[in-house]
Design a protein around this motif. Structure first.
Motif, short mmCIF file in Angstrom:
data_model
loop_
_atom_site.label_atom_id
_atom_site.label_comp_id
_atom_site.label_asym_id
_atom_site.label_seq_id
_atom_site.Cartn_x
_atom_site.Cartn_y
_atom_site.Cartn_z
N VAL A 6 0.68 -1.22 0.09
CA VAL A 6 0.08 0.18 0.18
C VAL A 6 0.77 1.21 0.11
CG1 VAL A 6 -1.67 1.33 1.64
CG2 VAL A 6 -2.12 -1.01 1.14
N ASN A 7 1.92 1.18 0.92
CA ASN A 7 2.69 2.47 0.91
C ASN A 7 3.68 2.58 -0.14
OD1 ASN A 7 2.80 2.13 4.54
ND2 ASN A 7 1.26 3.51 3.31
N LYS A 8 3.89 1.51 -0.89
CA LYS A 8 4.64 1.84 -2.38
C LYS A 8 3.93 2.71 -3.26
CE LYS A 8 6.86 -2.58 -2.72
NZ LYS A 8 6.49 -3.54 -3.36
N VAL A 9 2.34 2.68 -3.23
CA VAL A 9 1.83 3.43 -4.10
C VAL A 9 1.04 4.56 -3.46
CG1 VAL A 9 -0.25 3.39 -5.34
CG2 VAL A 9 1.26 1.23 -5.16
N PHE A 10 0.71 4.46 -2.24
CA PHE A 10 -0.06 5.59 -1.44
C PHE A 10 0.94 5.89 -0.38
CE2 PHE A 10 -3.79 3.65 -3.57
CZ PHE A 10 -4.30 4.61 -4.09
N SER A 11 0.93 7.18 -0.10
CA SER A 11 1.66 7.74 1.23
C SER A 11 0.70 7.65 2.24
CB SER A 11 2.08 9.10 1.13
OG SER A 11 0.69 9.93 0.86
N GLU A 12 1.34 7.39 3.60
CA GLU A 12 0.53 6.99 4.66
C GLU A 12 -0.72 7.98 4.81
OE1 GLU A 12 0.49 4.11 6.11
OE2 GLU A 12 -0.81 4.48 7.86
N ASP A 13 -0.46 9.19 4.71
CA ASP A 13 -1.65 9.97 4.80
C ASP A 13 -2.74 9.86 3.86
OD1 ASP A 13 -0.56 11.12 2.53
OD2 ASP A 13 -0.06 13.21 3.71
N GLN A 14 -2.66 9.42 2.69
CA GLN A 14 -3.50 8.88 1.71
C GLN A 14 -4.48 7.49 2.13
OE1 GLN A 14 -0.89 8.88 -1.70
NE2 GLN A 14 -2.61 9.94 -2.77
N VAL A 15 -4.08 6.85 3.02
CA VAL A 15 -4.56 5.63 3.31
C VAL A 15 -5.50 5.57 4.59
CG1 VAL A 15 -4.07 3.09 3.72
CG2 VAL A 15 -2.55 4.56 2.54
N PHE A 16 -6.71 5.05 4.45
CA PHE A 16 -7.75 4.91 5.69
C PHE A 16 -8.21 3.54 5.88
CE2 PHE A 16 -8.51 9.57 6.18
CZ PHE A 16 -7.67 10.05 4.99
N ARG A 17 -7.47 2.96 6.50
CA ARG A 17 -7.82 1.73 7.09
C ARG A 17 -8.99 1.67 7.87
NH1 ARG A 17 -2.85 2.59 7.66
NH2 ARG A 17 -1.24 1.60 6.38
N ILE A 18 -10.22 0.95 7.48
CA ILE A 18 -11.30 1.12 8.07
C ILE A 18 -11.80 0.32 9.11
CG2 ILE A 18 -13.07 -0.07 6.31
CD1 ILE A 18 -14.75 2.57 6.70
#
Ligand SMILES: NC(=O)C1=CN([C@@H]2O[C@H](COP(=O)(O)OP(=O)(O)OC[C@H]3O[C@@H](n4cnc5c(N)ncnc54)[C@H](OP(=O)(O)O)[C@@H]3O)[C@@H](O)[C@H]2O)C=CC1
Ligand SMILES: O=C1O[C@H](COP(=O)(O)O)[C@@H](O)[C@H](O)[C@H]1O
Length: 517
Positions: free
Chosen positions: A193-205
């Motif tokens: 996930v972090n290869k593609v999205f930076s952590e601030d783009q990721v919302f693990r629900i």
């Protein structure tokens, strides 16, 4: 016990957060024909729209494999009415439905993403959604990596470069649970996930964090001054967390055979609730501060010894004249399955606040009733002044606070009161706060708040990669130990009961018992 109901009503206009409205955007739901989208996500978006909480420039694009062009709208409308508890006569579906469209593609078809990208550009033109994207991965977890990889390869994971004089655009992704299968796979997925999205783009629900009553744990503790002083080992004897469901696996045999109760409910929902109960006050109610305190709690939990774990699997039963299948008889379940449908754990949090206070947690399918509840059981007072007619004082119940997450959301405080009359007899009485009585019914299924927060870029109620890995670090050794030691007595509880005897024994050996719910 005498039940004195003291109904609490709001005493003043509620203090509200600032008016929050997201930017124009497209919500792209991968898995649009699935159960989650139909029962939870579309109803949540509909309620947000009806509540005036969405911008007028919004569009929803559903993506899935089957060809749905003709049937999606009616099917979706049925889902909103049934899943959202919407009164058919009062439903105003047309404005919302006009913003929803369907795009058929196979998740592993690389070419499909190129077409999807063009389609989203058309949507931007038509609805004025300005290039902002919220991708929602509401698919089986085996597709998470592929979808993320293809979004990255097709240049869809990064916002378009900012044009002079225009607001910057954003791209975010919500990833459904289960996030990984164990520690190793969760780490690998985080890396992908972090290869593609930076952590601030990721919302693990985790939809439990969207529940009002779960959020209210923090309000109860940190917006009031009377509880926090006793919220520690000096006053609390132990804490119980129960997440009981009356339903079984609801036709999800293949998923459940892979998952089991520990992965499905405890690694995420119960651990999230526990962190809110046990965490230190954060310095602010902002994502980094809240998440940091939660992770500290999980990291302070001691490795869970095998003798502090209990697993169960339900067998068949007749409940109110209805024959209920045992887990092993469910569709597409191995007749000799070792999958647990119940788990109970004793946890020890070794930090200044909680050392010596056991946390007992349990969750299960096909239990006596549906209830998710936290009991904060207090110690007895140091001196028992009041004796009964036999000269004994051990009849006095300890105080507790019960936080009911669902159903019948609310909080009960139990304490002792003098029974009227010439002697000092004491009866336990309850002070009850009911959410519905105080604030009226709510349509929020957990997803409303979380979808809105993701559109606003607020990650406070979403899991961070550190948190996911911390909870998997606790759960993975239990799973490994259970895999090595199959249960000979499965099924070990009948459907419709409170779980296996070993669960009661877990508390009995500490001289305690589960509070009767
Ligand atoms: N259902 C629930 O209550 C909850 C679900 N979740 C999580 O949400 C996620 C989704 O669950 P759920 O909705 O129940 O799952 P479903 O099996 O009901 O839906 C899966 C969706 O994915 C689509 N799909 C599957 N394979 C492909 C493919 N190769 N290409 C394109 N589309 C595909 C299906 O489309 P099609 O039918 O057209 O093949 C369908 O829309 C899971 O991660 C689950 O753990 C979390 C909490 C609760
Ligand atoms: O994530 C899941 O949660 C549900 C329970 O959610 P609730 O909001 O109804 O309490 C559970 O039934 C399901 O197995 C699990 O995947």
């Amino acid at each position: 016990m005498t039940n004195t109901e003291i109904h609490v009503t709001p005493c003043a206009e509620p203090t509200t957060g600032s008016e929050r409205k997201p930017d124009p955007c497209v919500v792209v739901i991968f898995g649009a024909s699935g159960d989650l989208t139909k029962r939870k996500l579309l109803p949540a978006l509909y309620h947000l729209e009806q509540g005036g909480l969405l911008p007028s420039e919004i569009a929803v694009v559903g993506v899935a494999r089957r060809s749905l062009e003709s049937s999606f709208a009616p099917d979706m409308q049925d889902g909103i009415i049934a899943g959202g508890g919407v009164d058919q006569a009062e439903a105003k579906l047309a404005p919302f439905v006009s913003k929803v469209s369907y795009f058929a593609m196979n998740f592993d078809d690389a070419g499909g993403y190129e077409r999807l990208k063009d389609y989203l550009a058309e949507i931007d033109e038509k609805f004025g959604t300005k290039g902002n994207r919220l991708f929602y991965l509401a698919t089986a977890p085996e597709y998470f990596s592929d979808i993320i990889k293809y979004l990255g390869e097709n240049g869809m994971a990064k916002p378009e470069p900012c044009k002079p004089g225009q607001r910057a655009t954003w791209v975010r992704t919500i990833v459904e649970k289960p996030f990984g299968h164990d520690l190793e796979s969760a780490r690998a997925l985080n890396d992908e996930v972090n290869k593609v999205f930076s952590e601030d783009q990721v919302f693990r629900i985790d939809h439990y964090l969207g529940k009002e009553t779960v959020q209210n744990i923090l309000v109860f503790r940190f917006a009031n001054s009377i509880f926090e002083n006793v919220w520690n080992r000096n006053y609390i004897d132990h804490i119980e967390i129960t997440a009981a469901e009356a339903i079984g696996i609801e036709g999800r045999g293949p998923f459940y055979e892979q998952a089991g109760l520990l992965r499905d409910v405890i690694q995420n929902h119960v651990m999230e609730v526990l962190s809110f109960i046990a965490m230190e006050p954060p310095v602010s109610f902002e994502a980094s501060a809240v998440r940091a305190e939660k992770v500290k709690v999980w990291r302070a939990i001691q490795p869970i010894a095998p003798e502090n774990t209990v697993r169960g699997q339900y067998g068949p039963a007749n409940i109110n004249g209805k024959d209920i299948l045992g887990y092993r008889q469910e569709d597409r379940v191995n007749p000799e399955s070792q999958t647990e449908t119940y788990a109970a754990l004793k946890l020890e949090i070794e930090n200044w606040r909680w050392a010596g206070v056991p946390f007992y947690i349990r969750a299960g399918k096909r239990m006596t009733k549906r209830i998710t509840e936290v009991t904060i059981m207090f110690k007895q007072p140091p001196l028992r002044l009041f004796k009964n007619k036999e000269g004994k004082s051990d009849h006095i119940e300890p105080n507790f606070i019960s936080m009911r997450i669902q159903p019948d959301d609310g909080i009960t405080l139990r304490f002792g009161a003098k029974v009227p009359g010439p002697s000092m007899d004491i009866a336990a009485v309850d002070m009850d706060f009911s959410y519905a009585d105080a604030f009226g019914p709510s349509s929020n299924n957990g997803y409303e708040r979380l979808l809105l927060d993701a559109m606003l870029g607020d990650a406070t109620l979403f899991a961070h990669r550190d948190g996911v890995e911390a909870t998997w670090s606790l759960i993975t050794p239990i799973l490994e130990n259970w895999a090595k030691n199959p249960m000979k007595d499965f099924p070990n509880y009948a459907a419709g009961t409170w779980g296996p005897d070993a669960s009661d024994a877990l508390l009995r050996k500490d001289g305690r018992k589960w509070r009767k719910l």
